[in-house]
Design a protein around this motif. Structure first.
Motif, PDB file in Angstrom:
ATOM      1  N   LEU A  63      -6.418   4.503  -0.405  1.00 31.95           N
ATOM      2  CA  LEU A  63      -6.448   3.444  -1.415  1.00 31.95           C
ATOM      3  C   LEU A  63      -6.224   4.015  -2.810  1.00 31.95           C
ATOM      4  N   ARG A  64      -6.830   5.182  -3.099  1.00 37.00           N
ATOM      5  CA  ARG A  64      -6.614   5.800  -4.408  1.00 37.00           C
ATOM      6  C   ARG A  64      -5.141   6.146  -4.610  1.00 37.00           C
ATOM      7  N   ILE A  65      -4.492   6.632  -3.566  1.00 32.62           N
ATOM      8  CA  ILE A  65      -3.072   6.971  -3.671  1.00 32.62           C
ATOM      9  C   ILE A  65      -2.236   5.711  -3.831  1.00 32.62           C
ATOM     10  N   ALA A  66      -2.612   4.630  -3.136  1.00 36.56           N
ATOM     11  CA  ALA A  66      -1.891   3.360  -3.273  1.00 36.56           C
ATOM     12  C   ALA A  66      -1.986   2.808  -4.686  1.00 36.56           C
ATOM     13  N   LEU A  67      -3.022   3.222  -5.433  1.00 39.57           N
ATOM     14  CA  LEU A  67      -3.192   2.806  -6.819  1.00 39.57           C
ATOM     15  C   LEU A  67      -2.564   3.790  -7.796  1.00 39.57           C
ATOM     16  N   GLY A  68      -1.922   4.846  -7.262  1.00 43.75           N
ATOM     17  CA  GLY A  68      -1.243   5.804  -8.123  1.00 43.75           C
ATOM     18  C   GLY A  68      -2.106   6.962  -8.557  1.00 43.75           C
ATOM     19  N   PHE A 121       0.818  -1.211   0.000  1.00 42.34           N
ATOM     20  CA  PHE A 121       0.000   0.000   0.000  1.00 42.34           C
ATOM     21  C   PHE A 121       0.851   1.260   0.000  1.00 42.34           C
ATOM     22  N   LEU A 122       2.054   1.190   0.558  1.00 46.51           N
ATOM     23  CA  LEU A 122       2.905   2.376   0.643  1.00 46.51           C
ATOM     24  C   LEU A 122       3.843   2.516  -0.552  1.00 46.51           C
ATOM     25  N   HIS A 123       3.877   1.513  -1.437  1.00 37.13           N
ATOM     26  CA  HIS A 123       4.849   1.515  -2.529  1.00 37.13           C
ATOM     27  C   HIS A 123       4.682   2.742  -3.421  1.00 37.13           C
ATOM     28  N   LEU A 124       3.459   3.085  -3.776  1.00 34.94           N
ATOM     29  CA  LEU A 124       3.211   4.277  -4.590  1.00 34.94           C
ATOM     30  C   LEU A 124       2.845   5.486  -3.743  1.00 34.94           C
ATOM     31  N   ALA A 125       2.381   5.239  -2.522  1.00 36.66           N
ATOM     32  CA  ALA A 125       1.980   6.363  -1.663  1.00 36.66           C
ATOM     33  C   ALA A 125       3.142   7.298  -1.378  1.00 36.66           C
ATOM     34  N   LYS A 126       4.354   6.745  -1.346  1.00 39.69           N
ATOM     35  CA  LYS A 126       5.519   7.599  -1.066  1.00 39.69           C
ATOM     36  C   LYS A 126       5.820   8.552  -2.217  1.00 39.69           C
ATOM     37  N   GLU A 127       5.214   8.310  -3.392  1.00 44.19           N
ATOM     38  CA  GLU A 127       5.431   9.197  -4.532  1.00 44.19           C
ATOM     39  C   GLU A 127       4.464  10.382  -4.553  1.00 44.19           C
ATOM     40  N   ASP A 128       3.510  10.399  -3.639  1.00 48.08           N
ATOM     41  CA  ASP A 128       2.518  11.482  -3.607  1.00 48.08           C
ATOM     42  C   ASP A 128       3.146  12.716  -2.970  1.00 48.08           C
ATOM     43  N   ARG A 129       3.723  13.561  -3.794  1.00 52.48           N
ATOM     44  CA  ARG A 129       4.451  14.731  -3.315  1.00 52.48           C
ATOM     45  C   ARG A 129       4.040  15.977  -4.096  1.00 52.48           C
ATOM     46  N   PRO A 130       4.324  17.163  -3.570  1.00 48.78           N
ATOM     47  CA  PRO A 130       4.005  18.399  -4.301  1.00 48.78           C
ATOM     48  C   PRO A 130       4.889  18.544  -5.536  1.00 48.78           C
ATOM     49  N   ALA A 131       4.554  19.509  -6.366  1.00 49.45           N
ATOM     50  CA  ALA A 131       5.319  19.718  -7.598  1.00 49.45           C
ATOM     51  C   ALA A 131       6.699  20.288  -7.299  1.00 49.45           C
ATOM     52  N   ALA A 132       6.783  21.268  -6.410  1.00 53.07           N
ATOM     53  CA  ALA A 132       8.065  21.917  -6.096  1.00 53.07           C
ATOM     54  C   ALA A 132       7.919  22.697  -4.794  1.00 53.07           C
ATOM     55  N   LEU A 133       9.049  23.121  -4.259  1.00 48.93           N
ATOM     56  CA  LEU A 133       9.079  23.959  -3.063  1.00 48.93           C
ATOM     57  C   LEU A 133       9.260  25.407  -3.495  1.00 48.93           C
ATOM     58  N   ALA A 134       8.464  26.300  -2.922  1.00 52.79           N
ATOM     59  CA  ALA A 134       8.509  27.700  -3.318  1.00 52.79           C
ATOM     60  C   ALA A 134       8.551  28.584  -2.075  1.00 52.79           C
ATOM     61  N   GLY A 135       8.793  29.863  -2.306  1.00 51.31           N
ATOM     62  CA  GLY A 135       8.854  30.790  -1.182  1.00 51.31           C
ATOM     63  C   GLY A 135      10.117  30.573  -0.365  1.00 51.31           C
ATOM     64  N   ILE A 136       9.959  30.349   0.914  1.00 46.72           N
ATOM     65  CA  ILE A 136      11.075  30.036   1.802  1.00 46.72           C
ATOM     66  C   ILE A 136      11.077  28.532   2.058  1.00 46.72           C
ATOM     67  N   ALA A 137      12.149  27.874   1.675  1.00 40.61           N
ATOM     68  CA  ALA A 137      12.274  26.431   1.854  1.00 40.61           C
ATOM     69  C   ALA A 137      13.426  26.133   2.805  1.00 40.61           C
TER      70      ALA A 137
END
Length: 319
Positions: free
Chosen positions: A308-313, A130-146
């Motif tokens: 579950l939707r995130i686990a499916l990509g 279930f976590l194999h694809l969930a770890k790929e759920d990330r924002p597009a980029a970091l902006a402002g102050i990172a």
């Protein structure tokens, strides 16, 4: 059951005792869980082409454990919405959403296995599927102050049958003091909106080359990067022309106006506290646990269906 018989049966439900109603709900729970899981799967992934030949002419071809199966008219292969995903061939679909509720609550392998009535090895295997694809759920980029800083964890080869060092007991310590090759470096970058990236850069301290490889692709060109005074960050910012400010933690400097790394350090602290409940995890699974923490931190994922939707990509949540 015919409609008339079903209505008659429903009319008699008012006569059930409390114990009988509890027994009825327990009996219906697996079927309801299967229906919810299958509906989420169909919503998240509705095949439009054959995964083998990319053919577009598809026929419905029955169901497989509640999920619609399709047949390709070109090559004759059959498949479903789960084909080619980490969840393909997993059993007990009626328990998936209950399991994901445990994921969102941060439950251990054994506790979840006991609650669902499955073997602990099944619970462990499900966790990483279930976590194999969930770890790929990330924002597009970091902006402002990172902010960017490293988190160091003692390398663990839990479950490995081959070691090139002496084995350690649980809660062991490194053979020498300080950051060295016995520690795994986790680079965490986080902007002030909470958008977060994390990378396993390897053993020992982070290098400028690793910052170019991992950090540069996720930074907006107009970002202000705030770090500690590690020389690798200075060299990275100089060669990439990224705006950079550093706080000298060794000299006791913590905050200089808006320049600080308190945000990312607080995330480090929450991750360490959350990770402690698992009594040590193998380093090879750290990316999955980092993705898990990203999902539960701040309750970004509110329901088992969303998980579950995130686990499916299906990454359809804006960050």
């Amino acid at each position: 059951m015919q409609a008339a018989s079903f209505k008659s049966w429903l009319a008699r439900n008012a006569q059930l005792t409390r114990r009988q109603r509890e027994q009825l709900l327990a009996l219906l729970r697996p079927a309801v869980g299967l229906d919810r899981a299958c509906a989420t799967i169909e919503e998240a992934r509705s095949p439009s082409s054959c995964p083998v030949c990319d053919g577009r002419r598809l026929h419905r071809h029955g169901h497989v454990r509640g999920v619609q199966r399709y047949r390709c008219c070109a090559c004759g292969k059959t498949f479903s919405a789960l084909t080619g995903t980490p969840l393909a061939r997993l059993r007990h679909r009626s328990k998936w959403l209950d399991y994901l509720d445990g994921i969102l609550e941060g439950q251990s392998v054994r506790k979840t296995a006991d609650r669902l009535g499955v073997h602990r090895n099944t619970s462990f295997r499900w966790r990483h599927r279930f976590l194999h694809l969930a770890k790929e759920d990330r924002p597009a980029a970091l902006a402002g102050i990172a902010e960017a800083d490293e988190l160091f964890l003692l390398e663990s080869r839990k479950g490995s049958r081959k070691l090139d060092r002496l084995p350690r007991k649980r809660a062991g310590v490194a053979s020498r003091r300080g950051i060295n090759s016995e520690h795994v470096c986790v680079l965490v970058a986080r902007d002030r909106t909470g958008a977060t990236f994390d990378f396993i850069t390897g053993r020992g301290a982070v290098t400028t080359a690793q910052l170019h490889r991992y950090l540069l692709p996720v930074l907006d060109r107009d970002v202000l990067l705030v770090t500690d005074s590690h020389p690798a960050y200075n060299a990275f910012a100089r060669t990439t022309a990224i705006s950079h400010e550093a706080v000298n933690l060794l000299a006791g400097e913590r905050v200089r106006g808006a320049v600080h790394v308190q945000n990312v350090n607080a995330y480090h602290r929450r991750f360490r506290q959350w990770l402690a409940r698992f009594n040590g995890v193998a380093s090879r699974y750290l990316p999955n646990y980092l993705g898990w923490q990203w999902a539960v931190d701040g309750r970004r994922i509110e329901s088992a269906e969303a998980m579950l939707r995130i686990a499916l990509g299906r990454f359809n949540i804006e960050r």
